[in-house]
Write an enzyme that holds these catalytic residues in place. Structure first.
Site, PDB file in Angstrom:
ATOM      1  N   LYS A  54      64.355 -31.519  -2.309  1.00 20.38           N
ATOM      2  CA  LYS A  54      65.072 -31.078  -1.101  1.00 20.38           C
ATOM      3  C   LYS A  54      65.078 -32.193  -0.058  1.00 20.38           C
ATOM      4  CE  LYS A  54      64.064 -26.196  -1.528  1.00 20.38           C
ATOM      5  NZ  LYS A  54      63.116 -25.126  -1.263  1.00 20.38           N
ATOM      6  N   GLN A  98      58.596 -22.682   1.657  1.00 19.73           N
ATOM      7  CA  GLN A  98      58.579 -22.747   0.192  1.00 19.73           C
ATOM      8  C   GLN A  98      57.701 -21.638  -0.380  1.00 19.73           C
ATOM      9  OE1 GLN A  98      60.474 -24.895  -1.737  1.00 19.73           O
ATOM     10  NE2 GLN A  98      59.737 -23.565  -3.372  1.00 19.73           N
ATOM     11  N   ASP A 121      67.981 -19.937   3.743  1.00 18.56           N
ATOM     12  CA  ASP A 121      67.770 -19.388   2.397  1.00 18.56           C
ATOM     13  C   ASP A 121      68.504 -18.052   2.235  1.00 18.56           C
ATOM     14  OD1 ASP A 121      66.423 -20.744   0.442  1.00 18.56           O
ATOM     15  OD2 ASP A 121      64.422 -20.238   1.177  1.00 18.56           O
TER      16      ASP A 121
END
Ligand code: NAD
Length: 302
Positions: A54, A98, A121
Site C-alpha cells: 500500500k 490494517q 475501506d
C-alpha cells in the site's frame, strides 16, 4: 473456445496512471495531495507485506503517506485516541486500520471510530448504508467489490439485465458486490442471486449466470460444467494450496489457487480472471482511488 483473460495487473496500471494524472492536476490547482494513513498494530507478516505494498503504491502516485506502526500491546483506548487524531488531521483524507487486530481490541469499536468521510475501506456502517441506497449516496465502495465491478466494466461485459450469481455472502465481498450489481447505473442493472453454504442446488444457480462472481475461499469449488458457455467468470478466491521455489528470486513462495477450476473453465467461459493476477491487484488500486475521491469530495471537485 478460449476465454478472454481479464487481467487485474493490466487494469491496475491503467487506473493508477489515471489517478497519478489527477493527483498532478489537483496539486497544480489546489496545492494539496491525497493523504493516507495506514495504522499497523504488531508485526503479523501478512499484514506487514500488505501494508508495504500500500505504501509503495501511495508513494508512486505522489500521495502523502503516513505509516503509523504501533506495538501489539497498544491499549484500545490509545488506538481510539490515535484514530481521533487522524480524524482531525486536515492533511489526511483516508484512514486505514490494517486487520486483523490483536484479540484485546474490539475491531468493531475501532472501525466505527473512523470518520465515515475518511473511511476509504468502506467498512463503516454509514458507508455500508450509503452503498445500500446507491447512486449519489455512495462515497466509498468497499475496495474488493469496487475492483470487481471495475474489471467487469473495463472488460466490456454487458451487465444491464444480466443474470449475476454471487457465490459467498461475506460482508467484505459477497454482500456488497451483490448490492452493487443490482443498483441502477453503469456496470450494474443486473438481476442478482446470492448463493452460500445453505443453498440447496449451487450448481443449478451457477449454470444460469451470465456473470459468475465466486468468493467462497474453497479451492476449485466451481466445476467447469457449472459455467454457462460464454459467461464472464470473476474468481475472487485466493487459496494457498502449497509452496514452491520462485524461479525469479529463489525464495519459497505460496502456490495460489482460485475457487474456480481455471484450466478447464477457460475453455467454456467467454472471459475469466486468473488467480493470481486477477482480482487481487485491484483491491489496493481501489483503495487509492477512494483516497483520491475523499480529497476531491473535500475540495468540492466531484
Ligand atoms: P468468507 O469466508 O468471509 O466468506 C465466504 C463465503 O462463501 C461465505 O458466505 C460462505 O457461505 C460461502 N461459502 C463457503 N463455502 C461454500 C460452499 N462450499 N458452497 C457455497 N458457499 C460457500 O470469505 P471472504 O472474505 O468473502 O473471501 C472469500 C475468498 O476471496 C477468499 O479466498 C479470500 O482470500 C478471497 N479474497 C480475495 C480478495 C482479493 O483478491 N483482493 C479480497 C477479499 C477476499
Amino acid at each position: 473456445m478460449t476465454a478472454k483473460l481479464i487481467k487485474g495487473t493490466e487494469i491496475r496500471e491503467q487506473i493508477l496512471e489515471e489517478i497519478a494524472s489527477e493527483v498532478a492536476q489537483i496539486k497544480g490547482k489546489h496545492g494539496v495531495v491525497p493523504g493516507l494513513v495506514t495504522i499497523l498494530i504488531g508485526e503479523n507478516p501478512a499484514s506487514v507485506s500488505y501494508v508495504t505494498l500500500k505504501i509503495k503504491t501511495a508513494h508512486r502516485l505522489g500521495f502523502k503517506e503516513v505509516q503509523d506502526s504501533q506495538p501489539e500491546n497498544i491499549s484500545e483506548e490509545d488506538l481510539l485516541a490515535l484514530i481521533d487524531k487522524y480524524n482531525n488531521d486536515e492533511s489526511i483524507n483516508g484512514i486505514l486500520v490494517q486487520l486483523p487486530l490483536p484479540k484485546h481490541i474490539d475491531e468493531k469499536k475501532v472501525l466505527n471510530a473512523i470518520d465515515p468521510d475518511k473511511d476509504v475501506d468502506g467498512f463503516h456502517p454509514v458507508n455500508v448504508g450509503r452503498l445500500m441506497i446507491g447512486g449519489d449516496e455512495v462515497k466509498f465502495p468497499p475496495c474488493t467489490p469496487a475492483g470487481i465491478q471495475e474489471m467487469i466494466v473495463r472488460a466490456g461485459v454487458e451487465t444491464s439485465g444480466a443474470e449475476v450469481v454471487v457465490v459467498g455472502r461475506s460482508n467484505i465481498v459477497g454482500k456488497p458486490i451483490a448490492n452493487m450489481m443490482l443498483q441502477k447505473g453503469e456496470g450494474a442493472n443486473s438481476t442478482v442471486t446470492v448463493v452460500h453454504t445453505r443453498t440447496k442446488d449451487l450448481a443449478d444457480h451457477c449454470k444460469r449466470a451470465d456473470i459468475l462472481i465466486v468468493a467462497a475461499g474453497v479451492p476449485g469449488l466451481v466445476k467447469p460444467e457449472w459455467i454457462k458457455p460464454g459467461a464472464c467468470v470473476i474468481d475472487v478466491g485466493v487459496n494457498r494450496v502449497g509452496e514452491k521455489v520462485s524461479e525469479k528470486t529463489g525464495k519459497t513462495i505460496a502456490i495460489l489457487r482460485g475457487d474456480v477450476d481455471f484450466d478447464e473453465a477457460k475453455q467454456i467461459a467467454g472471459s475469466i480472471t486468473p488467480v493470481p493476477g486477477g482480482v487481487g491487484p485491484m483491491t489496493i488500486t481501489m483503495l487509492m482511488l477512494n483516497t483520491m475521491k475523499s480529497l476531491k469530495y473535500k475540495l468540492g471537485e466531484n
